[in-house]
Design a protein around this motif. Structure first.
Motif, mmCIF file in Angstrom:
data_model
loop_
_atom_site.group_PDB
_atom_site.id
_atom_site.type_symbol
_atom_site.label_atom_id
_atom_site.label_comp_id
_atom_site.label_asym_id
_atom_site.label_seq_id
_atom_site.Cartn_x
_atom_site.Cartn_y
_atom_site.Cartn_z
ATOM 1 N N VAL A 59 6.345 -5.772 -8.018
ATOM 2 C CA VAL A 59 5.544 -5.047 -7.036
ATOM 3 C C VAL A 59 6.213 -3.707 -6.713
ATOM 4 O O VAL A 59 7.351 -3.669 -6.238
ATOM 5 C CB VAL A 59 5.345 -5.871 -5.748
ATOM 6 N N TRP A 60 5.490 -2.624 -6.972
ATOM 7 C CA TRP A 60 5.985 -1.280 -6.729
ATOM 8 C C TRP A 60 6.205 -1.046 -5.230
ATOM 9 O O TRP A 60 5.409 -1.489 -4.402
ATOM 10 C CB TRP A 60 4.986 -0.246 -7.255
ATOM 11 N N GLY A 61 7.306 -0.380 -4.912
ATOM 12 C CA GLY A 61 7.563 0.024 -3.539
ATOM 13 C C GLY A 61 8.069 -1.078 -2.637
ATOM 14 O O GLY A 61 8.162 -0.895 -1.427
ATOM 15 N N LEU A 62 8.388 -2.238 -3.199
ATOM 16 C CA LEU A 62 8.780 -3.397 -2.399
ATOM 17 C C LEU A 62 10.176 -3.854 -2.794
ATOM 18 O O LEU A 62 10.501 -3.951 -3.975
ATOM 19 C CB LEU A 62 7.784 -4.536 -2.623
ATOM 20 N N ASP A 63 10.990 -4.153 -1.787
ATOM 21 C CA ASP A 63 12.333 -4.677 -2.024
ATOM 22 C C ASP A 63 12.469 -5.974 -1.237
ATOM 23 O O ASP A 63 12.552 -5.960 -0.013
ATOM 24 C CB ASP A 63 13.385 -3.657 -1.582
ATOM 25 N N ALA A 64 12.472 -7.080 -1.944
ATOM 26 C CA ALA A 64 12.620 -8.399 -1.321
ATOM 27 C C ALA A 64 13.929 -9.010 -1.793
ATOM 28 O O ALA A 64 14.364 -8.768 -2.914
ATOM 29 C CB ALA A 64 11.448 -9.303 -1.710
ATOM 30 N N PRO A 65 14.552 -9.829 -0.942
ATOM 31 C CA PRO A 65 15.794 -10.488 -1.374
ATOM 32 C C PRO A 65 15.521 -11.411 -2.564
ATOM 33 O O PRO A 65 14.439 -11.984 -2.685
ATOM 34 C CB PRO A 65 16.207 -11.318 -0.162
ATOM 35 N N GLU A 66 16.509 -11.531 -3.432
ATOM 36 C CA GLU A 66 16.384 -12.456 -4.548
ATOM 37 C C GLU A 66 16.227 -13.871 -4.003
ATOM 38 O O GLU A 66 16.703 -14.187 -2.913
ATOM 39 C CB GLU A 66 17.615 -12.376 -5.458
ATOM 40 N N TRP A 67 15.590 -14.739 -4.768
ATOM 41 C CA TRP A 67 15.260 -16.086 -4.286
ATOM 42 C C TRP A 67 16.496 -16.868 -3.857
ATOM 43 O O TRP A 67 16.423 -17.725 -2.977
ATOM 44 C CB TRP A 67 14.455 -16.854 -5.333
ATOM 45 N N GLY A 121 7.592 -8.611 7.465
ATOM 46 C CA GLY A 121 9.000 -8.584 7.835
ATOM 47 C C GLY A 121 9.943 -9.297 6.884
ATOM 48 O O GLY A 121 11.152 -9.321 7.120
ATOM 49 N N VAL A 122 9.433 -9.866 5.804
ATOM 50 C CA VAL A 122 10.307 -10.591 4.863
ATOM 51 C C VAL A 122 10.817 -9.705 3.733
ATOM 52 O O VAL A 122 11.652 -10.128 2.941
ATOM 53 C CB VAL A 122 9.606 -11.840 4.276
ATOM 54 N N ALA A 123 10.302 -8.481 3.648
ATOM 55 C CA ALA A 123 10.718 -7.530 2.620
ATOM 56 C C ALA A 123 10.673 -6.133 3.236
ATOM 57 O O ALA A 123 10.092 -5.933 4.301
ATOM 58 C CB ALA A 123 9.793 -7.616 1.412
ATOM 59 N N THR A 124 11.296 -5.198 2.547
ATOM 60 C CA THR A 124 11.313 -3.825 3.034
ATOM 61 C C THR A 124 10.760 -2.887 1.969
ATOM 62 O O THR A 124 10.623 -3.255 0.801
ATOM 63 C CB THR A 124 12.751 -3.377 3.394
ATOM 64 N N TYR A 126 10.948 -0.130 -0.701
ATOM 65 C CA TYR A 126 11.991 0.289 -1.645
ATOM 66 C C TYR A 126 11.937 1.820 -1.704
ATOM 67 O O TYR A 126 11.358 2.414 -2.612
ATOM 68 C CB TYR A 126 11.736 -0.327 -3.013
ATOM 69 N N CYS A 127 12.575 2.437 -0.721
ATOM 70 C CA CYS A 127 12.453 3.876 -0.495
ATOM 71 C C CYS A 127 12.880 4.722 -1.690
ATOM 72 O O CYS A 127 12.333 5.806 -1.907
ATOM 73 C CB CYS A 127 13.243 4.273 0.749
ATOM 74 N N ARG A 128 13.824 4.235 -2.462
ATOM 75 C CA ARG A 128 14.294 4.982 -3.632
ATOM 76 C C ARG A 128 13.143 5.294 -4.588
ATOM 77 O O ARG A 128 13.103 6.354 -5.214
ATOM 78 C CB ARG A 128 15.370 4.171 -4.345
ATOM 79 N N TYR A 129 12.199 4.380 -4.692
ATOM 80 C CA TYR A 129 11.078 4.565 -5.613
ATOM 81 C C TYR A 129 9.776 4.940 -4.912
ATOM 82 O O TYR A 129 8.971 5.689 -5.454
ATOM 83 C CB TYR A 129 10.877 3.297 -6.456
ATOM 84 N N SER A 130 9.559 4.430 -3.713
ATOM 85 C CA SER A 130 8.290 4.687 -3.022
ATOM 86 C C SER A 130 8.247 6.054 -2.360
ATOM 87 O O SER A 130 7.172 6.552 -2.048
ATOM 88 C CB SER A 130 8.054 3.620 -1.958
ATOM 89 N N ARG A 131 9.425 6.612 -2.101
ATOM 90 C CA ARG A 131 9.534 7.913 -1.441
ATOM 91 C C ARG A 131 8.768 7.957 -0.123
ATOM 92 O O ARG A 131 8.103 8.941 0.211
ATOM 93 C CB ARG A 131 9.085 9.047 -2.361
ATOM 94 N N GLY A 132 8.821 6.845 0.604
ATOM 95 C CA GLY A 132 8.213 6.789 1.920
ATOM 96 C C GLY A 132 6.723 6.552 1.948
ATOM 97 O O GLY A 132 6.067 6.750 2.976
ATOM 98 N N PHE A 133 6.150 6.081 0.865
ATOM 99 C CA PHE A 133 4.697 5.861 0.772
ATOM 100 C C PHE A 133 4.195 4.968 1.910
ATOM 101 O O PHE A 133 3.118 5.194 2.448
ATOM 102 C CB PHE A 133 4.353 5.244 -0.587
ATOM 103 N N TYR A 134 4.977 3.940 2.271
ATOM 104 C CA TYR A 134 4.538 2.990 3.299
ATOM 105 C C TYR A 134 4.987 3.378 4.704
ATOM 106 O O TYR A 134 4.759 2.658 5.662
ATOM 107 C CB TYR A 134 5.012 1.576 2.942
ATOM 108 N N GLY A 135 5.671 4.509 4.822
ATOM 109 C CA GLY A 135 6.009 5.057 6.131
ATOM 110 C C GLY A 135 7.160 4.388 6.845
ATOM 111 O O GLY A 135 7.263 4.489 8.071
ATOM 112 N N THR A 136 8.033 3.685 6.122
ATOM 113 C CA THR A 136 9.140 3.007 6.796
ATOM 114 C C THR A 136 10.508 3.565 6.408
ATOM 115 O O THR A 136 11.525 3.048 6.854
ATOM 116 C CB THR A 136 9.118 1.497 6.508
ATOM 117 N N CYS A 137 10.547 4.589 5.602
ATOM 118 C CA CYS A 137 11.838 5.144 5.126
ATOM 119 C C CYS A 137 12.403 6.152 6.126
ATOM 120 O O CYS A 137 11.723 6.813 6.819
ATOM 121 C CB CYS A 137 11.655 5.829 3.777
#
Length: 137
Positions: A59-67, A121-124, A126-137
């Motif tokens: 999933v683009w723009g998403l950083d979730a912890p590994e399982w 709230g379970v993932a953040t 991924y600002c490095r790739y999304s460049r703030g697309f979702y407005g949380t960076c």
């Protein structure tokens, strides 16, 4: 002689320009730009598979912890609840170093999968790739 050489050079330059500008016919089949399919398996909080697609979708723009890291099981469970069995529309943006298709994916009602995971709230983002697309960076 000079005219023939100049004519041949122009011809080869034109052929080269056309070859560089026209996409290879097989490139699209190997790397589709859009996928519409049902989710077959959720791998972790930001990776899943689609029916009929051999490569995993990241999933683009998403950083979730590994399982197997803190919060990973929760992220996986939320993604599973959000997309399992759903028909998704995914716009492929890239292929990562592991060969996964990196895609922005949408549920049938138009919800952006990454946005919903970030909102939960379970993932953040991924600002490095999304460049703030979702407005949380």
């Amino acid at each position: 002689m000079k005219h023939a050489l100049a004519r041949n050079l122009r011809f080869f330059a034109t052929v080269l320009a056309v070859l560089l500008l026209v996409p290879m016919s097989g490139a699209r089949a190997e790397d589709p730009r859009a996928l519409d399919a049902k989710v077959s398996k959720v791998v972790d909080g930001d990776t899943f598979t689609l029916r009929g697609e051999s490569r995993r979708i990241r999933v683009w723009g998403l950083d979730a912890p590994e399982w197997d890291h803190p919060g990973g099981a929760a992220a996986t469970a939320v993604l599973r609840g959000l997309i399992s069995g759903s028909q998704l529309h995914c716009d492929v943006l890239d292929v990562d170093r592991y060969g996964r298709l990196v895609a922005q994916c949408f549920l049938p009602d138009g919800q952006d999968v990454a946005a919903e995971m970030i909102r939960s709230g379970v993932a953040t983002e991924y600002c490095r790739y999304s460049r703030g697309f979702y407005g949380t960076c």
